[in-house]
Design a protein around this motif. Structure first.
Motif, PDB file in Angstrom:
ATOM      1  N   ILE A 188     -58.030 -39.646 122.119  1.00 39.03           N
ATOM      2  CA  ILE A 188     -58.916 -40.724 121.664  1.00 39.03           C
ATOM      3  C   ILE A 188     -60.363 -40.239 121.660  1.00 39.03           C
ATOM      4  CG2 ILE A 188     -59.808 -43.040 122.174  1.00 39.03           C
ATOM      5  CD1 ILE A 188     -57.072 -43.536 123.598  1.00 39.03           C
ATOM      6  N   GLU A 189     -60.768 -39.600 122.749  1.00 41.74           N
ATOM      7  CA  GLU A 189     -62.149 -39.091 122.856  1.00 41.74           C
ATOM      8  C   GLU A 189     -62.448 -38.091 121.740  1.00 41.74           C
ATOM      9  OE1 GLU A 189     -64.831 -39.521 124.817  1.00 41.74           O
ATOM     10  OE2 GLU A 189     -64.104 -40.565 126.585  1.00 41.74           O
ATOM     11  N   GLU A 190     -61.525 -37.196 121.468  1.00 41.27           N
ATOM     12  CA  GLU A 190     -61.743 -36.185 120.428  1.00 41.27           C
ATOM     13  C   GLU A 190     -61.893 -36.853 119.060  1.00 41.27           C
ATOM     14  OE1 GLU A 190     -62.353 -32.480 118.684  1.00 41.27           O
ATOM     15  OE2 GLU A 190     -62.470 -33.158 120.763  1.00 41.27           O
ATOM     16  N   TYR A 191     -61.027 -37.806 118.766  1.00 43.97           N
ATOM     17  CA  TYR A 191     -61.112 -38.535 117.500  1.00 43.97           C
ATOM     18  C   TYR A 191     -62.455 -39.249 117.379  1.00 43.97           C
ATOM     19  CZ  TYR A 191     -60.486 -42.265 114.115  1.00 43.97           C
ATOM     20  OH  TYR A 191     -60.662 -43.129 113.063  1.00 43.97           O
ATOM     21  N   GLU A 192     -62.858 -39.973 118.417  1.00 44.81           N
ATOM     22  CA  GLU A 192     -64.112 -40.733 118.373  1.00 44.81           C
ATOM     23  C   GLU A 192     -65.328 -39.808 118.255  1.00 44.81           C
ATOM     24  OE1 GLU A 192     -64.577 -43.862 117.894  1.00 44.81           O
ATOM     25  OE2 GLU A 192     -62.583 -44.645 118.298  1.00 44.81           O
ATOM     26  N   ARG A 193     -65.315 -38.672 118.962  1.00 38.84           N
ATOM     27  CA  ARG A 193     -66.425 -37.715 118.865  1.00 38.84           C
ATOM     28  C   ARG A 193     -66.546 -37.154 117.451  1.00 38.84           C
ATOM     29  NH1 ARG A 193     -65.311 -36.189 124.139  1.00 38.84           N
ATOM     30  NH2 ARG A 193     -63.719 -34.740 123.494  1.00 38.84           N
ATOM     31  N   LEU A 194     -65.411 -36.750 116.880  1.00 36.06           N
ATOM     32  CA  LEU A 194     -65.446 -36.204 115.520  1.00 36.06           C
ATOM     33  C   LEU A 194     -65.939 -37.235 114.514  1.00 36.06           C
ATOM     34  CD1 LEU A 194     -62.106 -34.177 115.497  1.00 36.06           C
ATOM     35  CD2 LEU A 194     -64.434 -33.259 115.496  1.00 36.06           C
ATOM     36  N   ARG A 195     -65.467 -38.465 114.672  1.00 36.04           N
ATOM     37  CA  ARG A 195     -65.908 -39.548 113.785  1.00 36.04           C
ATOM     38  C   ARG A 195     -67.407 -39.797 113.950  1.00 36.04           C
ATOM     39  NH1 ARG A 195     -65.164 -45.580 113.340  1.00 36.04           N
ATOM     40  NH2 ARG A 195     -65.063 -45.632 115.589  1.00 36.04           N
ATOM     41  N   PHE A 196     -67.873 -39.790 115.185  1.00 34.33           N
ATOM     42  CA  PHE A 196     -69.289 -39.993 115.486  1.00 34.33           C
ATOM     43  C   PHE A 196     -70.141 -38.938 114.769  1.00 34.33           C
ATOM     44  CE2 PHE A 196     -72.901 -38.645 118.084  1.00 34.33           C
ATOM     45  CZ  PHE A 196     -73.630 -39.822 118.185  1.00 34.33           C
ATOM     46  N   PHE A 197     -69.792 -37.662 114.970  1.00 38.77           N
ATOM     47  CA  PHE A 197     -70.603 -36.603 114.380  1.00 38.77           C
ATOM     48  C   PHE A 197     -70.519 -36.602 112.865  1.00 38.77           C
ATOM     49  CE2 PHE A 197     -70.590 -34.791 118.681  1.00 38.77           C
ATOM     50  CZ  PHE A 197     -71.957 -34.578 118.806  1.00 38.77           C
ATOM     51  N   SER A 198     -69.340 -36.844 112.314  1.00 34.93           N
ATOM     52  CA  SER A 198     -69.245 -36.832 110.851  1.00 34.93           C
ATOM     53  C   SER A 198     -70.062 -37.962 110.235  1.00 34.93           C
ATOM     54  CB  SER A 198     -67.783 -36.907 110.398  1.00 34.93           C
ATOM     55  OG  SER A 198     -67.217 -38.150 110.724  1.00 34.93           O
ATOM     56  N   VAL A 199     -70.053 -39.117 110.830  1.00 33.06           N
ATOM     57  CA  VAL A 199     -70.812 -40.250 110.286  1.00 33.06           C
ATOM     58  C   VAL A 199     -72.311 -40.047 110.491  1.00 33.06           C
ATOM     59  CG1 VAL A 199     -71.297 -42.710 110.564  1.00 33.06           C
ATOM     60  CG2 VAL A 199     -68.934 -41.903 110.421  1.00 33.06           C
ATOM     61  N   PHE A 200     -72.718 -39.646 111.692  1.00 29.00           N
ATOM     62  CA  PHE A 200     -74.150 -39.530 111.937  1.00 29.00           C
ATOM     63  C   PHE A 200     -74.772 -38.341 111.231  1.00 29.00           C
ATOM     64  CE2 PHE A 200     -73.612 -42.845 115.037  1.00 29.00           C
ATOM     65  CZ  PHE A 200     -74.800 -43.539 114.895  1.00 29.00           C
ATOM     66  N   ILE A 201     -74.022 -37.299 111.005  1.00 27.85           N
ATOM     67  CA  ILE A 201     -74.546 -36.175 110.228  1.00 27.85           C
ATOM     68  C   ILE A 201     -74.688 -36.614 108.765  1.00 27.85           C
ATOM     69  CG2 ILE A 201     -73.983 -33.880 109.333  1.00 27.85           C
ATOM     70  CD1 ILE A 201     -72.836 -33.289 112.172  1.00 27.85           C
ATOM     71  N   SER A 202     -73.719 -37.381 108.279  1.00 28.96           N
ATOM     72  CA  SER A 202     -73.818 -37.920 106.916  1.00 28.96           C
ATOM     73  C   SER A 202     -74.995 -38.870 106.781  1.00 28.96           C
ATOM     74  CB  SER A 202     -72.530 -38.657 106.534  1.00 28.96           C
ATOM     75  OG  SER A 202     -71.438 -37.792 106.543  1.00 28.96           O
ATOM     76  N   LYS A 203     -75.206 -39.742 107.769  1.00 25.85           N
ATOM     77  CA  LYS A 203     -76.328 -40.684 107.739  1.00 25.85           C
ATOM     78  C   LYS A 203     -77.655 -39.938 107.711  1.00 25.85           C
ATOM     79  CE  LYS A 203     -74.608 -44.853 109.985  1.00 25.85           C
ATOM     80  NZ  LYS A 203     -74.764 -45.750 111.137  1.00 25.85           N
ATOM     81  N   SER A 204     -77.765 -38.866 108.496  1.00 32.18           N
ATOM     82  CA  SER A 204     -79.032 -38.144 108.543  1.00 32.18           C
ATOM     83  C   SER A 204     -79.310 -37.470 107.193  1.00 32.18           C
ATOM     84  CB  SER A 204     -79.033 -37.120 109.680  1.00 32.18           C
ATOM     85  OG  SER A 204     -78.129 -36.064 109.422  1.00 32.18           O
ATOM     86  N   LYS A 205     -78.270 -37.055 106.472  1.00 33.31           N
ATOM     87  CA  LYS A 205     -78.470 -36.455 105.148  1.00 33.31           C
ATOM     88  C   LYS A 205     -78.951 -37.500 104.143  1.00 33.31           C
ATOM     89  CE  LYS A 205     -75.355 -32.631 105.868  1.00 33.31           C
ATOM     90  NZ  LYS A 205     -74.119 -31.975 105.529  1.00 33.31           N
ATOM     91  N   VAL A 206     -78.467 -38.713 104.290  1.00 30.40           N
ATOM     92  CA  VAL A 206     -78.892 -39.801 103.386  1.00 30.40           C
ATOM     93  C   VAL A 206     -80.353 -40.141 103.640  1.00 30.40           C
ATOM     94  CG1 VAL A 206     -78.558 -42.245 102.840  1.00 30.40           C
ATOM     95  CG2 VAL A 206     -76.567 -40.751 103.138  1.00 30.40           C
ATOM     96  N   ILE A 207     -80.773 -40.103 104.902  1.00 33.70           N
ATOM     97  CA  ILE A 207     -82.159 -40.424 105.273  1.00 33.70           C
ATOM     98  C   ILE A 207     -83.132 -39.411 104.690  1.00 33.70           C
ATOM     99  CG2 ILE A 207     -83.745 -40.616 107.238  1.00 33.70           C
ATOM    100  CD1 ILE A 207     -81.400 -41.824 108.805  1.00 33.70           C
ATOM    101  N   GLU A 208     -82.717 -38.149 104.614  1.00 31.13           N
ATOM    102  CA  GLU A 208     -83.587 -37.088 104.087  1.00 31.13           C
ATOM    103  C   GLU A 208     -83.919 -37.382 102.693  1.00 31.13           C
ATOM    104  OE1 GLU A 208     -81.264 -33.558 104.550  1.00 31.13           O
ATOM    105  OE2 GLU A 208     -81.602 -33.461 106.667  1.00 31.13           O
TER     106      GLU A 208
END
Length: 143
Positions: free
Chosen positions: A123-143
């Protein structure tokens, strides 16, 4: 009450009993005496005690990651994202009696705890991967 409502209510209802007895010492009798879950309902809807414990932990970890998601500031700095993840995870787990009890009991080498450790790690691994994939995508949109 439909099945989904029963399961959701049951997960919340068992938490005080788990906190009291712990993950290692908890017995089915403790649940049947302190909740509205009978032995037959435990097996029918949760597949037994371990299934119930896995769902309770999954729900609590999902609450933890909701807390992390709600408080994290998007950034393209991966180190900063990791720091935020660790900070908000610790903040939540320090307040969660259930996760504190799990942490205390996780040193026990019982079959139940070993099965729960595998489930929690997945569960932790799934949630961490989801967290990083979403927040890295969000930061690219902000740029």
């Amino acid at each position: 009450m439909n099945i989904a409502e029963f399961v959701h209510k049951s997960l919340d209802e068992v938490i005080p009993t788990i906190e009291k007895y712990g993950f290692v010492k908890l017995k089915i009798d403790h649940l049947t005496e302190n909740t509205n879950i009978s032995r037959s309902l435990l097996w029918r809807y949760f597949g037994g005690l371990n299934g119930l414990l896995q769902l309770v932990l999954r729900q609590e970890i999902e609450k933890c990651y909701t807390h992390i998601w709600e408080n994290t500031t998007p950034t393209d700095d991966h180190e900063e994202l990791l720091k935020q993840l660790q900070f908000y995870r610790k903040e939540f787990t320090d307040e969660s009696k259930l996760l504190q009890r799990y942490r205390e009991d996780s040193n026990n080498m019982s079959k139940r705890i070993n099965q729960l450790k595998i489930e929690v790690a997945e569960i932790e691994e799934y949630e961490r991967l989801r967290f990083f994939s979403v927040f890295i995508s969000k930061s690219k949109v902000i740029e």
